[in-house]
Enzyme design. Sequence first.
Site, PDB file in Angstrom:
ATOM      1  N   LYS A  21       0.949  -1.140  -0.249  1.00 52.46           N
ATOM      2  CA  LYS A  21       0.077   0.381   0.271  1.00 52.46           C
ATOM      3  C   LYS A  21       1.102   1.091  -0.485  1.00 52.46           C
ATOM      4  CE  LYS A  21      -0.808   0.608   5.380  1.00 52.46           C
ATOM      5  NZ  LYS A  21       0.142   2.037   5.156  1.00 52.46           N
ATOM      6  N   THR A  22       2.229   1.669   0.678  1.00 54.63           N
ATOM      7  CA  THR A  22       2.668   2.498   0.830  1.00 54.63           C
ATOM      8  C   THR A  22       3.446   2.493  -0.829  1.00 54.63           C
ATOM      9  OG1 THR A  22       3.121   1.601   2.852  1.00 54.63           O
ATOM     10  CG2 THR A  22       5.063   3.576   1.853  1.00 54.63           C
ATOM     11  N   ASP A  56      -3.895   8.042   4.715  1.00 50.67           N
ATOM     12  CA  ASP A  56      -2.674   6.604   4.842  1.00 50.67           C
ATOM     13  C   ASP A  56      -3.339   5.524   6.294  1.00 50.67           C
ATOM     14  OD1 ASP A  56      -1.351   4.220   4.366  1.00 50.67           O
ATOM     15  OD2 ASP A  56       0.220   5.163   5.338  1.00 50.67           O
ATOM     16  N   GLU A  57      -3.368   4.332   6.604  1.00 50.74           N
ATOM     17  CA  GLU A  57      -4.162   3.913   7.797  1.00 50.74           C
ATOM     18  C   GLU A  57      -5.562   4.322   8.180  1.00 50.74           C
ATOM     19  OE1 GLU A  57      -2.485   1.327   8.881  1.00 50.74           O
ATOM     20  OE2 GLU A  57      -0.251   1.459   8.268  1.00 50.74           O
ATOM     21  N   GLN A  76      -7.279  -5.127   9.422  1.00 53.91           N
ATOM     22  CA  GLN A  76      -6.812  -4.445  10.456  1.00 53.91           C
ATOM     23  C   GLN A  76      -7.333  -3.244  11.086  1.00 53.91           C
ATOM     24  OE1 GLN A  76      -1.836  -5.254   8.754  1.00 53.91           O
ATOM     25  NE2 GLN A  76      -3.258  -5.177   7.006  1.00 53.91           N
ATOM     26  N   ARG A  84       1.874 -11.505   9.966  1.00 56.67           N
ATOM     27  CA  ARG A  84       3.457 -10.810  10.338  1.00 56.67           C
ATOM     28  C   ARG A  84       4.540 -11.823   9.496  1.00 56.67           C
ATOM     29  NH1 ARG A  84       1.777  -6.404   9.118  1.00 56.67           N
ATOM     30  NH2 ARG A  84       0.050  -7.597   9.029  1.00 56.67           N
TER      31      ARG A  84
END
Length: 725
Positions: free
Chosen positions: A33-34, A219-220, A250, A600
Amino acid sequence: MLDIIKNLNEQQKLAVETTEGPLIVIAGAGSGKTSVLTRRIAYLISEKNISENNILAITFTNKAAKEMKERIHSLVGETAKYIWISTFHSMCVRILRQHIELLNYNKNFTILDPSEQKLIIKNILKELNYSEDEYEPNVILNIISKNKNENVSSTKLLQTVRWGFMEKVANIYDSYQKYLKKYSVLDFDDLLIKVIELFEKYPEVLDKYQNKFKYIHVDEYQDTNLIQYKLIQLLSNNNRNICIVGDDDQSIYSWRGARSDNLINFESDFPEFKLIVLDQNYRSNNVILDAANNVIKNNKIRKEKNLWSAKKGGNKINVYAAFNEIDEVEYIAKKIKNAINEGIEYKDIAILYRANYLSRIIENTLLSNSIPYKLVGSLKFLQRQEIKDILAYVNVIVNPQAELSLRRIINVPKRGIGPTSIEKIEKYMEQHNMTFYDTLSKIEQVGLSKKSTQEIIKLQNIFKKYSNFKKFTIDEIIMGIYLDSGYSSMLKEANDEHSNDRISNISELVSSAKQYSEMNNSIIDYVTEMSLMADSDDENFENSVTLSTIHAAKGLEYGIVFVVGLEENIFPSIKNSDDFNDEQTKMEEERRLAYVAITRAKNELYLSYSNRRMQFGAVKYNEVSRFIKEIPTTLVNLEKNTQLESIHSLGIEETKRIYISKLTPTIKEKIVNKDKSTYNIGDRVGHRKFGSGIITAITVDSITINFDNLGDKILLKEYANLSKE
């Protein structure tokens, strides 16, 4: 353009090139995504000829903002420095510096830090003649912050509460806001609230920033709260070119104000939105992703997606059914050693847990196995405030002249023994050439207020009660201190996420003391051991295993991940509720937390649970977590402690009888020491305190040694630092 979209998959390209109108990008874990967000901004500048001054990008942390700036700079060069890339708070500060005088604040306003906020609240309590014990400043500040994040002003709160505790809190809140206004200071919550107030009162200011920020990126997005969403909505309501990037699977921060329904709000406020789902994962293999997909699909409220990876193969997920919590972490230590022998570095391994208190036994076991570790986002167990407080009480009971420990807890919990009282005690102490502790025995002659004198007497009574400490087990003393001192009441009355964590930490301290007591060790041995372990905590290793709560691990990745404590009531951690809908909502967030933990891992994932676990000094029998059961058995390699299988064949009642009577089968060989040796019955070993002896028995929990000068002594493996002779 080819450079900007190079190496992107089709969905990522679509997200970069869809620049007009509202856009929702649901970016699954590890889906890049970044990269999409930064390339989209670069695409606007280089291909759409949008001025960098017309672009806004909002992130949640300074670290994320810095990374975004660096990535965009690498794509478009120096022009990147003119883009507003910042956190919500930094953006708001820039706006307020220009316009806050319209709200009758000085444009050179200062921003309060937490200690300054606390001092203001303390002064207000004095002015209102409210007890600081009853209205604990940190609790009050938490309530004020929560109300601000829900857009509830002090005026509104005063109108809605008419009596009791919350009426007093509303008065404190109102006085606090008046103080901030009078002295032109703001707290962090006000930075956002004042910008909204500015936009609503002065449409021309809002119009200026709507015209400036023609393209907005967030973002987020799943972590936004009500106030942050309101800001986004106001800024983008005109041009409506807003791109939100996040993953509803998330969303794990509701406890700090994040609103999972903000996605629904967005769809309602921007009905013309386009939706793009990024579901190709570049982090994990397909076995791990299949497990994550099978867990998260049990949530009802979510955007449908199914993570997949081009990385084929991968080992099955290892699920370990441990006999108890000691067996669980010894299994992990063994697996870590195996990984290191195969060339894996410590820094590529993480151990994740639902709550901080679970780190205590992990830390002990890693220390005893000489495995370097670091904690992310929290203090090491013995450095936590509540642990140091309770152990300070124990130190004074063992050694009344432990002045530093006594000074630490003389006003913990609050007893009204402030600096003035301490000054009087010290003066009397010097005049009569007495120790600090002995001065307290003469407290009625020191000249304190009646209330302070009575509180000191109550404190002395606690020390007297446990002064003959041989009459009590170590866990009885710790539990007694926790209850008698008022520490328990202080944490329960606070009733917030932080206080619940602290209660769990003390529960773990009691459990460790219980285990230590069962090995027939004295409280002096215990205090000594705690001091030695605290001292070893200061080591700092760069190449270390990471220990972290799952919350703190979000956004990180590791080659090998261990997730511990997967038991009902621990993970998921759900308190009983009369509100079924509320309980379901909380369970969905717990499941999202499990999804974050699983994703993770890049290459190998270990999940473990314990059939019995000591909590507050009592053995608890928790069921295996539903999250393990939600993973298909075809993806799992199940391992069990062999003695667990043999005991379980007897049936549940017989199993409990054996557990309770501690008749655990003997294990022939077990690694128990930092020198990486294995030990057998009959081996001669040395101990730094007890001298030399011969091993006569080894169990899952303990090792029995017949010492030459002491006879038989049972040592808990967590603390048995032995050397072969």
